[in-house]
Design a protein around this motif. Structure first.
Motif, PDB file in Angstrom:
ATOM      1  N   ARG A 240       5.695   4.751 -12.807  1.00 39.41           N
ATOM      2  CA  ARG A 240       6.149   5.981 -12.175  1.00 39.41           C
ATOM      3  C   ARG A 240       7.359   6.568 -12.925  1.00 39.41           C
ATOM      4  O   ARG A 240       7.390   7.744 -13.259  1.00 39.41           O
ATOM      5  CB  ARG A 240       6.547   5.613 -10.724  1.00 39.41           C
ATOM      6  N   GLN A 241       8.325   5.684 -13.190  1.00 41.27           N
ATOM      7  CA  GLN A 241       9.534   6.112 -13.906  1.00 41.27           C
ATOM      8  C   GLN A 241       9.187   6.632 -15.292  1.00 41.27           C
ATOM      9  O   GLN A 241       9.733   7.623 -15.767  1.00 41.27           O
ATOM     10  CB  GLN A 241      10.530   4.958 -14.023  1.00 41.27           C
TER      11      GLN A 241
ATOM     12  N   TRP B  25       9.992  10.187 -16.914  1.00 40.35           N
ATOM     13  CA  TRP B  25      10.744  10.195 -18.168  1.00 40.35           C
ATOM     14  C   TRP B  25      10.063  11.045 -19.230  1.00 40.35           C
ATOM     15  O   TRP B  25      10.691  11.829 -19.932  1.00 40.35           O
ATOM     16  CB  TRP B  25      10.956   8.760 -18.652  1.00 40.35           C
ATOM     17  N   HIS B  26       8.734  10.924 -19.340  1.00 32.49           N
ATOM     18  CA  HIS B  26       8.021  11.681 -20.363  1.00 32.49           C
ATOM     19  C   HIS B  26       8.148  13.183 -20.142  1.00 32.49           C
ATOM     20  O   HIS B  26       8.272  13.958 -21.091  1.00 32.49           O
ATOM     21  CB  HIS B  26       6.547  11.273 -20.407  1.00 32.49           C
ATOM     22  N   ILE B  27       8.107  13.571 -18.856  1.00 29.02           N
ATOM     23  CA  ILE B  27       8.258  15.006 -18.560  1.00 29.02           C
ATOM     24  C   ILE B  27       9.638  15.494 -18.991  1.00 29.02           C
ATOM     25  O   ILE B  27       9.780  16.530 -19.652  1.00 29.02           O
ATOM     26  CB  ILE B  27       8.026  15.281 -17.053  1.00 29.02           C
TER      27      ILE B  27
ATOM     28  N   THR C  23       7.453  13.511  -7.713  1.00 31.20           N
ATOM     29  CA  THR C  23       8.230  12.289  -7.560  1.00 31.20           C
ATOM     30  C   THR C  23       9.308  12.468  -6.504  1.00 31.20           C
ATOM     31  O   THR C  23       9.340  13.492  -5.815  1.00 31.20           O
ATOM     32  CB  THR C  23       8.837  11.891  -8.926  1.00 31.20           C
ATOM     33  N   THR C  24      10.169  11.477  -6.368  1.00 25.73           N
ATOM     34  CA  THR C  24      11.234  11.529  -5.371  1.00 25.73           C
ATOM     35  C   THR C  24      12.587  11.576  -6.064  1.00 25.73           C
ATOM     36  O   THR C  24      12.721  11.115  -7.204  1.00 25.73           O
ATOM     37  CB  THR C  24      11.201  10.265  -4.490  1.00 25.73           C
TER      38      THR C  24
ATOM     39  N   LEU D 175      16.706   6.807 -13.083  1.00 27.26           N
ATOM     40  CA  LEU D 175      16.765   7.064 -14.524  1.00 27.26           C
ATOM     41  C   LEU D 175      18.194   7.388 -14.955  1.00 27.26           C
ATOM     42  O   LEU D 175      18.621   7.046 -16.052  1.00 27.26           O
ATOM     43  CB  LEU D 175      15.837   8.234 -14.901  1.00 27.26           C
ATOM     44  N   GLU D 176      18.922   8.037 -14.050  1.00 26.53           N
ATOM     45  CA  GLU D 176      20.325   8.352 -14.335  1.00 26.53           C
ATOM     46  C   GLU D 176      21.143   7.060 -14.416  1.00 26.53           C
ATOM     47  O   GLU D 176      21.949   6.869 -15.325  1.00 26.53           O
ATOM     48  CB  GLU D 176      20.890   9.266 -13.251  1.00 26.53           C
TER      49      GLU D 176
END
Ligand SMILES: [Zn+2]
Ligand SMILES: [Zn+2]
Length: 796
Positions: free
Chosen positions: A130-131, A135-137, A155-156, A163-164
């Motif tokens: 999911r992450q 990330w790719h976007i 996503t949420t 990711l931050e």
């Protein structure tokens, strides 16, 4: 050290406050402060820093509301001048100069969270599936609004925050510009090749820009400087022809260009030159002409290239947030071009170089409530304060501007031809006195106009029909007893609006259901006559004459919504409408290449107004409306229906002869000492009791006469008010001609009776100071009020 502060409440003066030592470095002219006033704390603007106070014990400033100097100094000086010239309290002028949204801190920047890719080194940490998708976007977009990312990636917020935490991205607030025209598509344009007349005009403007390039700090503008800028040129001044004489006012140009002569291209290239010198520009256009197309033309030229800048837009339909953003962008120097309606003249631009007032003759530049300023005249004074150049542009300049140009006070620039060799439209005058229907009436549409419309419809070309009155009929009249429907509050007849089936007063808005029989109880006649034409009736009649044509009406009844206005213009542009009927709304600056016929249904409507400018207005109207025809590859034709075909305003308009009209009209104005040879101050007294208003007006007249010859107003007011019936209608006191009191042309409005006193002078600055004294000291009865209008455009 003392700060002079203008408070928000209407007290008519400024107050002094001590600047405490800890604030000395931050309190400057133009900044907003909180001060004690009696038991209250009030916000105000510092208008001056002085070393001494005339007040015994000035109190200290509490705090600074905004340390940035919010109001540029020249604008404070401009407000001071406006208060004096237009006879209004300083705080009112300040309120006009600084938008409420800025004064009251009601809006700030809009911030949104953005997700940005963080500069990180090394390998990507282990991510969940999911992450990784999220990330790719982000990796692809580099930067994306937080909310948008959530939607895009399904996503949420927690996933993004994770990711931050991993140091892959940064989530930062960013300012979002609220731009009213953000959704318009802008295709960049390059400067066009100018013809001879255009290049000559541009060269002269650029030369003046170079002459004024040194910033000049003017402390304040003196009365004689204002008179030098705004007073009519002396009659004794010889006429200037071509470029025979260097002008005394090199900074003001009058660009007189026929409709379709390419004035806008001259503006655009002049602005580019100003930007190249590191200066900014303000462009004023009438509100109605401030269409997305107009804005786009300016943005398209400056969206890229060496003079790239943001073009800010200011007008009355902006939201609070949009207004805040535009104003701040201008003040910070991020927008170096401002385009807008009347109030854009107060845009806080840095290093102002050029002010363009397009359609300078337009009455919408004049504000009808206090302060009753004319943005064109404010532009000239502002330019003087900031050493800038002014270009007044028009196909039909006001008598005032053309007169000053001919007398060498402004520099006259002429664009006598349409661009690309297009011809001026042919104007035909139809003498309606000679046109009858079978039953002996004058028809609404003459056979000539009918024929011309038929031809256009057959060829798939478009038609604009103009009538300067909305509604169906301007009055209802009983054919038996002569009853006429009048407004109970105003001295006008009620207009019949067929679509809503009501009678409406165009002055106060009073409405009544339309009667189906004569309201006179002793009559009750069912035959009611509709007298006088309006847009609705023309639409109705046209619908019967041309059942297959697509006909649309455009007036303020239809135009309650801004979107509707845009939609109709769009439909007309794309050919979904064959015939557009409208009021002056359609006369201004619209450009439709497929319109080859313009009809003016009843030209006499403006001509018969009780106003010394009626002929000027009619000439302007015919010329401007006619200017809508033949702007494409086909030649245009204009048909003017009138009952006074030989009136000079109509004849000169027919021949496209502005100069001829000007000479003729100037004779008339000179005989009666009206503008442009003088300037006018109009005093109106209002009250519910007409006798009381009249009495007060006569007493005021006597007071004015005495004050104008130099008597002290206190002494004058000591003598009791007497009813002096012998007052001559016209006298001269000093340099001032006084006439009246006379009932106003619109004698009763909103249940108030109105009397007017008119003052005419060449030296307005010395008159306004006396008027201000009289305004402050003259004892008005409780139920009578007074307004002073300097340089009025509506004499009603
Ligand atoms: Zn009747
Ligand atoms: Zn009314």
């Amino acid at each position: 050290v003392i700060a002079r502060v203008s408070l928000e409440i209407a007290l008519g003066r400024e107050f002094d406050y001590v600047i405490p030592p800890e604030l000395e470095s931050v309190v400057k002219e133009g900044c907003r402060v909180l001060v004690p006033f009696g038991p209250r704390h009030l916000p105000g603007i510092v208008t001056a820093i002085v070393s001494d106070s005339t007040y015994p014990n000035p109190k200290p400033i509490i705090r600074v509301i905004s340390a940035e100097a919010v109001v540029p100094l020249p604008l404070i000086k401009l407000a001071r001048w406006m208060a004096r010239y237009y006879c209004c309290p300083l705080e009112q002028a300040m309120k006009t100069v600084i938008p409420e949204i800025v004064r009251r801190n009601r809006a700030g920047w809009l911030k949104r969270l953005y997700v940005k890719i963080a500069p990180f080194k090394g390998d990507l940490p282990r991510l969940t599936k999911r992450q990784l998708q999220v990330w790719h976007i982000i990796e692809e977009l580099q930067e994306v609004p937080f909310q948008k990312l959530i939607e895009l990636a399904h996503t949420t917020p927690a996933t993004v925050r994770r990711l931050e935490d991993l140091g892959l991205i940064e989530i930062v607030p960013q300012t979002i510009l609220r731009d009213p025209y953000a959704n318009e598509v802008v295709v960049p344009t390059a400067p066009l090749q100018l013809n001879m007349a255009q290049s000559n005009a541009l060269n002269q403007i650029v030369a003046a820009l170079k002459e004024t390039q040194q910033p000049k700090h003017i402390e304040s503008i003196t009365p004689s400087e204002v008179d030098a800028a705004l007073a009519p040129a002396p009659v004794t001044e010889p006429e200037v022809t071509e470029t025979s004489k260097p002008s005394t006012m090199p900074r003001v140009f009058l660009l007189h260009g026929v409709t379709g002569s390419g004035k806008t291209e001259v503006y655009l290239q002049a602005i580019a030159n100003a930007l190249a010198m590191g200066r900014s520009a303000i462009v004023l256009v009438p509100e109605i002409a401030l269409t997305p197309q107009t804005v786009e033309r300016f943005r398209a030229r400056f969206i890229q290239g060496p003079h790239k800048t943001y073009v800010a837009v200011l007008h009355s339909h902006l939201s609070a947030g949009e207004r805040h953003d535009q104003w701040q962008m201008i003040r910070r120097g991020q927008a170096r071009i401002v385009i807008g309606a009347r109030s854009a003249i107060f845009a806080p631009v840095q290093s102002l170089g050029l002010i363009i007032v397009d359609e300078e003759h337009e009455h919408t530049y004049k504000q009808e409530e206090s302060p009753r300023y004319n943005a064109r005249d404010v532009a000239i004074v502002r330019a003087q304060l900031e050493n800038a150049v002014v270009v007044l542009g028009s196909a039909t300049p006001s008598m005032e501007s053309y007169y000053n140009a001919r007398r060498g006070k402004y520099r006259l620039l002429e664009l006598p031809m349409r661009i690309d060799g297009r011809k001026m439209p042919k104007v035909r005058i139809i003498d309606m006195r000679q046109v009858y229907t079978k039953d002996g009436y004058h028809p609404t549409i003459s056979p000539q106009l009918h024929e011309a419309i038929t031809q256009r419809l057959e060829r798939g070309e478009q038609v604009i029909l103009f009538i300067n009155r909305r509604g169906y009929a301007s009055l209802l009249e009983c054919t038996l007893c002569g009853y006429v429907a009048r407004c109970p509050n105003c001295s006008v007849t009620m207009t019949f609006h067929r679509s809503k089936d009501i009678l409406l007063c165009h002055v106060c808005g009073e409405t009544q259901p339309a009667p189906d029989k004569c309201p006179n109880e002793r009559c009750g006649n069912r035959q009611i006559k509709f007298v006088g034409l309006g847009t609705e009736r023309v639409e109705h009649i046209l619908g019967k004459l041309f059942p297959k044509a697509k006909i649309t009406r455009m007036d303020s009844d239809v135009m309650d919504r801004k979107e509707e206005y845009r939609r109709i213009l769009g439909d007309f542009r794309t050919g979904k409408i064959d015939i557009l009927i409208g009021t002056q709304m359609i006369a201004k600056g619209l450009h439709f290449p497929n319109v080859t016929l313009v009809g003016i249904i009843y030209a006499d409507l403006t001509l018969h107004q009780p106003d010394f400018r009626a002929a000027e207005r009619t000439f302007q109207l015919i010329t401007q409306v006619a200017g809508r025809a033949g702007r494409g590859e086909f030649e245009g034709e204009v048909i003017v229906q009138t009952f006074t075909p030989f009136h000079p305003a109509i004849q000169f308009a027919r021949r496209h002869d502005y100069q001829g009209f000007f000479e003729r009209e100037l004779q008339f104005r000179a005989e009666l000492k009206y503008p442009p040879l003088t300037r006018v101050a109009l005093i109106t007294l209002r009250g519910r009791n007409p006798d009381k208003v009249h009495f007060t007006a006569r007493y005021l007249r006597r007071t004015l006469e005495a004050v104008l010859v130099g008597q002290n107003i206190e002494d004058v007011l000591k003598t009791p008010a007497v009813c002096d019936f012998a007052t001559p209608p016209l006298t001269t006191s000093g340099d001032v001609i006084i006439s009246g009191p006379a009932p106003a042309p619109l004698f009763k409005a909103h249940s108030y009776y109105r009397f007017q006193i008119m003052l005419r002078t060449r030296y307005m600055m010395s008159l306004v100071d006396k008027l201000a004294r009289v305004q402050a000291e003259f004892p008005l009865p409780d139920d009578v009020s007074m307004t002073v209008d300097i340089d009025p455009l509506e004499m009603s």
